[in-house]
Write a protein that holds these residues in place. Sequence first.
Motif, PDB file in Angstrom:
ATOM      1  N   GLU A  85      71.935  65.326  44.001  1.00  0.00           N
ATOM      2  CA  GLU A  85      70.687  64.789  44.405  1.00  0.00           C
ATOM      3  C   GLU A  85      70.042  65.208  44.211  1.00  0.00           C
ATOM      4  O   GLU A  85      68.361  65.332  44.818  1.00  0.00           O
ATOM      5  CB  GLU A  85      71.705  64.385  45.206  1.00  0.00           C
ATOM      6  CG  GLU A  85      72.327  63.306  45.810  1.00  0.00           C
ATOM      7  CD  GLU A  85      72.806  62.487  47.407  1.00  0.00           C
ATOM      8  OE1 GLU A  85      72.395  63.693  47.702  1.00  0.00           O
ATOM      9  OE2 GLU A  85      73.164  61.965  47.627  1.00  0.00           O
ATOM     10  N   PRO A  86      68.974  65.674  43.146  1.00  0.00           N
ATOM     11  CA  PRO A  86      67.744  66.470  42.957  1.00  0.00           C
ATOM     12  C   PRO A  86      66.409  65.564  43.064  1.00  0.00           C
ATOM     13  O   PRO A  86      66.482  64.082  43.582  1.00  0.00           O
ATOM     14  CB  PRO A  86      67.419  66.451  41.618  1.00  0.00           C
ATOM     15  CG  PRO A  86      69.072  65.532  40.858  1.00  0.00           C
ATOM     16  CD  PRO A  86      69.386  65.261  41.632  1.00  0.00           C
ATOM     17  N   ASP A  87      65.000  66.357  43.757  1.00  0.00           N
ATOM     18  CA  ASP A  87      64.110  64.928  44.455  1.00  0.00           C
ATOM     19  C   ASP A  87      63.871  64.781  42.539  1.00  0.00           C
ATOM     20  O   ASP A  87      62.804  64.168  43.226  1.00  0.00           O
ATOM     21  CB  ASP A  87      63.173  66.213  44.944  1.00  0.00           C
ATOM     22  CG  ASP A  87      63.270  66.951  45.749  1.00  0.00           C
ATOM     23  OD1 ASP A  87      63.908  66.112  47.027  1.00  0.00           O
ATOM     24  OD2 ASP A  87      64.053  68.209  46.448  1.00  0.00           O
ATOM     25  N   GLU A 351      56.190  72.159  43.855  1.00  0.00           N
ATOM     26  CA  GLU A 351      56.882  72.015  45.848  1.00  0.00           C
ATOM     27  C   GLU A 351      55.720  71.297  46.369  1.00  0.00           C
ATOM     28  O   GLU A 351      55.693  70.536  47.164  1.00  0.00           O
ATOM     29  CB  GLU A 351      56.361  73.306  45.525  1.00  0.00           C
ATOM     30  CG  GLU A 351      56.714  73.743  46.768  1.00  0.00           C
ATOM     31  CD  GLU A 351      56.381  74.841  46.864  1.00  0.00           C
ATOM     32  OE1 GLU A 351      55.656  76.313  46.014  1.00  0.00           O
ATOM     33  OE2 GLU A 351      57.082  76.054  47.864  1.00  0.00           O
ATOM     34  N   ARG A 352      54.332  71.139  46.042  1.00  0.00           N
ATOM     35  CA  ARG A 352      53.922  70.483  47.322  1.00  0.00           C
ATOM     36  C   ARG A 352      53.697  68.774  46.669  1.00  0.00           C
ATOM     37  O   ARG A 352      53.854  68.538  48.095  1.00  0.00           O
ATOM     38  CB  ARG A 352      52.622  70.908  46.036  1.00  0.00           C
ATOM     39  CG  ARG A 352      50.894  70.402  47.013  1.00  0.00           C
ATOM     40  CD  ARG A 352      49.744  70.708  46.771  1.00  0.00           C
ATOM     41  NE  ARG A 352      49.916  70.117  45.118  1.00  0.00           N
ATOM     42  CZ  ARG A 352      48.927  70.783  44.218  1.00  0.00           C
ATOM     43  NH1 ARG A 352      48.361  71.241  44.084  1.00  0.00           N
ATOM     44  NH2 ARG A 352      48.544  69.553  42.814  1.00  0.00           N
ATOM     45  N   GLU A 353      53.989  68.243  45.773  1.00  0.00           N
ATOM     46  CA  GLU A 353      54.303  66.821  45.817  1.00  0.00           C
ATOM     47  C   GLU A 353      55.218  66.841  46.296  1.00  0.00           C
ATOM     48  O   GLU A 353      55.841  65.748  47.083  1.00  0.00           O
ATOM     49  CB  GLU A 353      54.558  66.258  43.920  1.00  0.00           C
ATOM     50  CG  GLU A 353      53.015  66.670  43.383  1.00  0.00           C
ATOM     51  CD  GLU A 353      52.058  65.681  44.744  1.00  0.00           C
ATOM     52  OE1 GLU A 353      51.883  64.373  44.801  1.00  0.00           O
ATOM     53  OE2 GLU A 353      50.364  66.331  44.142  1.00  0.00           O
ATOM     54  N   VAL A 354      57.119  67.238  46.028  1.00  0.00           N
ATOM     55  CA  VAL A 354      58.039  67.059  46.469  1.00  0.00           C
ATOM     56  C   VAL A 354      57.712  67.308  48.258  1.00  0.00           C
ATOM     57  O   VAL A 354      58.074  66.818  48.879  1.00  0.00           O
ATOM     58  CB  VAL A 354      59.036  67.973  46.036  1.00  0.00           C
ATOM     59  CG1 VAL A 354      60.446  67.567  46.888  1.00  0.00           C
ATOM     60  CG2 VAL A 354      59.630  67.783  44.513  1.00  0.00           C
ATOM     61  N   GLU A 355      57.087  68.150  48.413  1.00  0.00           N
ATOM     62  CA  GLU A 355      56.812  68.586  50.188  1.00  0.00           C
ATOM     63  C   GLU A 355      56.306  67.399  50.530  1.00  0.00           C
ATOM     64  O   GLU A 355      56.376  67.287  52.026  1.00  0.00           O
ATOM     65  CB  GLU A 355      56.199  69.678  50.524  1.00  0.00           C
ATOM     66  CG  GLU A 355      56.779  71.044  51.050  1.00  0.00           C
ATOM     67  CD  GLU A 355      56.162  72.488  50.705  1.00  0.00           C
ATOM     68  OE1 GLU A 355      55.204  72.450  50.928  1.00  0.00           O
ATOM     69  OE2 GLU A 355      56.501  73.457  50.379  1.00  0.00           O
ATOM     70  N   SER A 356      54.996  66.563  49.685  1.00  0.00           N
ATOM     71  CA  SER A 356      54.161  65.440  50.266  1.00  0.00           C
ATOM     72  C   SER A 356      54.853  64.756  50.425  1.00  0.00           C
ATOM     73  O   SER A 356      54.913  63.321  51.297  1.00  0.00           O
ATOM     74  CB  SER A 356      52.898  65.499  50.057  1.00  0.00           C
ATOM     75  OG  SER A 356      53.294  65.025  48.455  1.00  0.00           O
ATOM     76  N   VAL A 357      55.963  64.418  49.534  1.00  0.00           N
ATOM     77  CA  VAL A 357      56.728  62.968  49.487  1.00  0.00           C
ATOM     78  C   VAL A 357      57.699  63.239  50.412  1.00  0.00           C
ATOM     79  O   VAL A 357      57.651  61.959  51.560  1.00  0.00           O
ATOM     80  CB  VAL A 357      57.407  62.706  47.901  1.00  0.00           C
ATOM     81  CG1 VAL A 357      59.303  62.027  48.909  1.00  0.00           C
ATOM     82  CG2 VAL A 357      56.345  62.273  47.142  1.00  0.00           C
TER      83      VAL A 357
END
Length: 363
Positions: A85-87, A351-357
């Motif tokens: 289950e990766p991002d 990192e930034r984009e995954v956090e924002s999602v």
Amino acid sequence: MRICSIVGARPQFVKAAVVSSALREVGEEILVHTGQHYDEEMSDVFFDELGIPEPDYNLGVKSDTHGRQTAKMIAEIEPVVEETEPDVMLLYGDTNSTLAGAIVGSKLDMEVAHVEAGLRSYNREMPEEVNRVLTDHASEYCFAPSENAVETLAGEGITDGVYMTGDVMYDSVLAVRDRVAGNTAVLEDLGVSEDEFILATVHRQGNTDDREKLESILDGLAAASQPVVLPIHPRTVDRLESYGLWERADEELELVDPLGYLDFVRLLDAAERVVTDSGGVQKEAFFLETPCVTLREETEWVETAECGWNELVGTDTDAIRTALRKDEWPETTPNPYGDGNASQQIAEILEREVESVEAQPQT
Ligand code: UD1
Ligand code: UDP
């Protein structure tokens, strides 16, 4: 953040070496090796020399027709993704391993990221061209190595999620160039001297699967006035043998097994010029300011040819011979491929984009 990275072929190990270490600074990486390349000198040597972490999964797919090889990869990658289950699914370049990852990622409706996005040779006969076009169009994040690649993506309607990071292979060369500088062992082993030999690589399907073209390349290389060192790709060994050209090649050229990255970069830096049909080698020659003669009619790394460091000659014997004797090369080298920190930028953007999602409210 958890990233699933797919690698499988030699150039992807070189790229993953720098990107993996940046990713692991900011999150978790599940490293999947499809097994597309499996010989010790096409795979293990890169993991050992470049400190790439042991793959979490090795799918052992090995060689087959394009369709069957890609299909096997798809069938093997899908359960890994379901289990871990990766991002994001992270893909490199343009091989069948890249396309298989793109298909699994898009079918499972996950975010796909493509390193080396926006490159085009506009030659659809090359399996790599189809792989890279489809992968770009299946990706939410396109990491472009140059401004030209960004413009190409825009021309195809891809503007969201496009980042000009520079080229990760520039990072790779910078990471080892000083480490190998001055090392004469590989030159001594091969019996060649700095600036007095030509380094060659040939593996492209279009060049090796056609006897006439391969023989024409061989004739061109044999006409060189300096020794030609050819670390030979297993595909090319296979074809030279089946065409009955092996003995001749062995007599006229310095044939050696594929080399590890450190020895290869050292030779590339020391060679008087390089002759190749490799994508990665064209760029590395450019970074090291070694004049390059490319055995193709077109290149996706257009900047290297536009500035004069890379001459595209195709497979014609006379054209190869003439390019090998040319002695005027540019005095300066532009740098369209970023600042040598592409890997770090890719890790930070993800990192930034995954956090924002993750921060978005679930509907
Ligand atoms: C693949 C990529 C190409 C990339 C190249 C890097 C595709 C369509 N092609 O081409 O874009 O430039 O890798 O090197 O994905 N073989 C071995 N041992 C190995 C690997 C290959 O013996 O470890 C032989 C097999 O006979 C095989 C042949 O090489 O059939 C071709 O291998 P394959 O991975 O299918 O394609 P490449 O030519 O390596
Ligand atoms: N390479 C290597 N040893 C060799 C030939 C190539 O380490 O004997 C490296 C080279 O430095 C580059 C990458 O392999 O980083 C390029 O791989 P290849 O030419 O197989 O694939 P392409 O770039 O054409 O997809």
